[in-house]
Design a protein around this motif. Structure first.
Motif, PDB file in Angstrom:
ATOM      1  N   THR A 143       0.835  -1.206   0.000  1.00  0.00           N
ATOM      2  CA  THR A 143       0.000   0.000   0.000  1.00  0.00           C
ATOM      3  C   THR A 143       0.865   1.248   0.000  1.00  0.00           C
ATOM      4  O   THR A 143       0.578   2.234  -0.704  1.00  0.00           O
ATOM      5  CB  THR A 143      -0.925   0.011   1.227  1.00  0.00           C
ATOM      6  N   MET A 144       1.929   1.204   0.763  1.00  0.00           N
ATOM      7  CA  MET A 144       2.859   2.323   0.851  1.00  0.00           C
ATOM      8  C   MET A 144       3.536   2.570  -0.504  1.00  0.00           C
ATOM      9  O   MET A 144       3.647   3.720  -0.954  1.00  0.00           O
ATOM     10  CB  MET A 144       3.908   2.005   1.930  1.00  0.00           C
ATOM     11  N   GLU A 145       3.952   1.500  -1.168  1.00  0.00           N
ATOM     12  CA  GLU A 145       4.611   1.634  -2.469  1.00  0.00           C
ATOM     13  C   GLU A 145       3.646   2.155  -3.529  1.00  0.00           C
ATOM     14  O   GLU A 145       4.021   2.982  -4.371  1.00  0.00           O
ATOM     15  CB  GLU A 145       5.198   0.286  -2.878  1.00  0.00           C
ATOM     16  N   GLU A 146       2.395   1.698  -3.468  1.00  0.00           N
ATOM     17  CA  GLU A 146       1.393   2.193  -4.417  1.00  0.00           C
ATOM     18  C   GLU A 146       1.125   3.679  -4.212  1.00  0.00           C
ATOM     19  O   GLU A 146       1.001   4.441  -5.179  1.00  0.00           O
ATOM     20  CB  GLU A 146       0.100   1.391  -4.245  1.00  0.00           C
ATOM     21  N   ALA A 147       1.030   4.087  -2.943  1.00  0.00           N
ATOM     22  CA  ALA A 147       0.790   5.503  -2.638  1.00  0.00           C
ATOM     23  C   ALA A 147       1.956   6.359  -3.103  1.00  0.00           C
ATOM     24  O   ALA A 147       1.770   7.450  -3.648  1.00  0.00           O
ATOM     25  CB  ALA A 147       0.559   5.686  -1.139  1.00  0.00           C
ATOM     26  N   ASP A 158       2.933   5.031   5.379  1.00  0.00           N
ATOM     27  CA  ASP A 158       4.205   4.813   6.064  1.00  0.00           C
ATOM     28  C   ASP A 158       3.963   4.518   7.537  1.00  0.00           C
ATOM     29  O   ASP A 158       4.552   3.597   8.118  1.00  0.00           O
ATOM     30  CB  ASP A 158       5.076   6.068   5.899  1.00  0.00           C
ATOM     31  N   LEU A 159       3.055   5.276   8.159  1.00  0.00           N
ATOM     32  CA  LEU A 159       2.726   5.056   9.566  1.00  0.00           C
ATOM     33  C   LEU A 159       2.127   3.664   9.768  1.00  0.00           C
ATOM     34  O   LEU A 159       2.475   2.959  10.719  1.00  0.00           O
ATOM     35  CB  LEU A 159       1.748   6.123  10.053  1.00  0.00           C
ATOM     36  N   ALA A 160       1.248   3.249   8.858  1.00  0.00           N
ATOM     37  CA  ALA A 160       0.637   1.928   8.964  1.00  0.00           C
ATOM     38  C   ALA A 160       1.684   0.822   8.868  1.00  0.00           C
ATOM     39  O   ALA A 160       1.597  -0.194   9.569  1.00  0.00           O
ATOM     40  CB  ALA A 160      -0.420   1.748   7.874  1.00  0.00           C
ATOM     41  N   PHE A 161       2.686   1.031   8.024  1.00  0.00           N
ATOM     42  CA  PHE A 161       3.771   0.060   7.883  1.00  0.00           C
ATOM     43  C   PHE A 161       4.511  -0.115   9.202  1.00  0.00           C
ATOM     44  O   PHE A 161       4.757  -1.240   9.661  1.00  0.00           O
ATOM     45  CB  PHE A 161       4.730   0.526   6.783  1.00  0.00           C
ATOM     46  N   HIS A 162       4.855   0.997   9.845  1.00  0.00           N
ATOM     47  CA  HIS A 162       5.587   0.918  11.105  1.00  0.00           C
ATOM     48  C   HIS A 162       4.708   0.377  12.235  1.00  0.00           C
ATOM     49  O   HIS A 162       5.197  -0.330  13.125  1.00  0.00           O
ATOM     50  CB  HIS A 162       6.172   2.285  11.457  1.00  0.00           C
ATOM     51  N   LEU A 163       3.413   0.689  12.184  1.00  0.00           N
ATOM     52  CA  LEU A 163       2.499   0.125  13.172  1.00  0.00           C
ATOM     53  C   LEU A 163       2.448  -1.398  13.050  1.00  0.00           C
ATOM     54  O   LEU A 163       2.383  -2.109  14.062  1.00  0.00           O
ATOM     55  CB  LEU A 163       1.092   0.695  12.979  1.00  0.00           C
ATOM     56  N   GLU A 186       2.476  11.758  13.689  1.00  0.00           N
ATOM     57  CA  GLU A 186       1.763  12.047  12.449  1.00  0.00           C
ATOM     58  C   GLU A 186       2.293  13.287  11.755  1.00  0.00           C
ATOM     59  O   GLU A 186       2.082  13.463  10.558  1.00  0.00           O
ATOM     60  CB  GLU A 186       0.263  12.190  12.728  1.00  0.00           C
ATOM     61  N   ARG A 187       2.982  14.147  12.479  1.00  0.00           N
ATOM     62  CA  ARG A 187       3.542  15.333  11.831  1.00  0.00           C
ATOM     63  C   ARG A 187       4.537  14.962  10.744  1.00  0.00           C
ATOM     64  O   ARG A 187       4.752  15.719   9.803  1.00  0.00           O
ATOM     65  CB  ARG A 187       4.238  16.228  12.866  1.00  0.00           C
ATOM     66  N   PHE A 188       5.160  13.797  10.876  1.00  0.00           N
ATOM     67  CA  PHE A 188       6.116  13.371   9.858  1.00  0.00           C
ATOM     68  C   PHE A 188       5.421  13.033   8.540  1.00  0.00           C
ATOM     69  O   PHE A 188       6.062  12.926   7.509  1.00  0.00           O
ATOM     70  CB  PHE A 188       6.898  12.144  10.348  1.00  0.00           C
ATOM     71  N   TRP A 189       4.113  12.822   8.574  1.00  0.00           N
ATOM     72  CA  TRP A 189       3.384  12.452   7.363  1.00  0.00           C
ATOM     73  C   TRP A 189       2.433  13.550   6.927  1.00  0.00           C
ATOM     74  O   TRP A 189       1.527  13.327   6.142  1.00  0.00           O
ATOM     75  CB  TRP A 189       2.633  11.139   7.599  1.00  0.00           C
ATOM     76  N   PHE A 203      12.682   6.043   1.369  1.00  0.00           N
ATOM     77  CA  PHE A 203      11.571   5.187   0.961  1.00  0.00           C
ATOM     78  C   PHE A 203      12.008   3.795   0.488  1.00  0.00           C
ATOM     79  O   PHE A 203      11.435   2.789   0.928  1.00  0.00           O
ATOM     80  CB  PHE A 203      10.754   5.892  -0.120  1.00  0.00           C
ATOM     81  N   PRO A 204      12.994   3.655  -0.404  1.00  0.00           N
ATOM     82  CA  PRO A 204      13.354   2.314  -0.882  1.00  0.00           C
ATOM     83  C   PRO A 204      13.832   1.380   0.233  1.00  0.00           C
ATOM     84  O   PRO A 204      13.734   0.153   0.100  1.00  0.00           O
ATOM     85  CB  PRO A 204      14.487   2.588  -1.886  1.00  0.00           C
TER      86      PRO A 204
END
Length: 241
Positions: A143-147, A158-163, A186-189, A203-204
């Protein structure tokens, strides 16, 4: 023998159009306290909460998810949501706050805490993750890569990935700490400094991190997580000038 006094009648009502998640959280915590629910008691059904509070299913599910992450409720599949510990509006809404002179300073302070949490979480996740955990991390990564491909940034994917990595540790305190610091994280996103490409260089490395966790390699997971956070810190320094 005297009968116990009846519990007070408690009702819920539609909310004003503000921050729905915060309002629902407070309303539900107030209901739990005023209705004198005890651990083990069942909460109103999702449909009832939607109708009485006047909000959508996604809002209710986000609030219940946060309560679950904080250890307040337990979701029993096919049965409902049950209280695990008593709360009130004053205790459920106690996020850790960041008092900083600028956005850059706030992000730097948050990054220091992220280092401690995410490096450790990555190592533990690599050692403990189950196949179910791994599938969830991979789904979040896709999902992160698609976004990123569609919008040029991963945003909250990205937050969901780390969660998902936090959850893979099997230690609920990681997610509970994040929930208490959600605003700062969330400020980072939120496109810091009006730069949608913020931290794009890191990102990679997220796929590399997934592969290290999949391989069960804590040392490699730590090295990659550290590198990701190093890049974020470098970008902060550049953007703050």
């Amino acid at each position: 023998m005297d009968r116990p006094a009846p519990k007070p009648q408690v009702t819920l009502g539609p909310l004003e159009k503000q921050d729905r998640v915060s309002l629902v959280s407070r309303a539900l915590a107030d209901f739990i306290q005023t209705a004198e629910l005890k651990p083990g008691d069942r909460l109103p059904a999702e449909r009832v909460l939607m109708e009485t509070l006047g909000v959508g299913r996604s809002t209710i599910r986000e609030v219940i998810g946060r309560f679950q992450a904080l250890g307040v409720v337990e979701i029993r599949k096919g049965s409902g949501t049950y209280l695990r510990r008593r709360v009130s509006a004053s205790t459920i809404q106690m996020p850790l706050s960041i008092d900083a002179a600028s956005l850059g300073d706030a992000l730097r302070l948050t990054l220091e805490v992220r280092r401690g949490l995410e490096v450790q979480a990555s190592a533990i996740a690599a050692a403990r993750r189950s196949e179910t955990d791994l599938r969830q991390i991979e789904a979040c990564l896709l999902t992160m890569e698609e976004a990123h491909e569609r919008e040029g940034s991963a945003g909250r994917a990205d937050l969901a990935f780390h969660l998902a990595i936090y959850d893979a540790t099997g230690n609920p305190l990681f997610r509970q700490l994040l929930e208490q610091m959600r605003e700062g994280f969330e400020r980072f996103w939120d496109q810091p400094f009006d730069r949608p490409d913020f931290a794009a260089r890191s990102f990679p490395l997220h796929r590399d991190l997934y592969e290290a966790i999949a391989a069960g390699d804590p040392a490699q997971a730590v090295a990659i997580t550290t590198r990701i956070l190093d890049i974020v810190e470098e970008d902060l320094e550049v953007l703050s000038k």
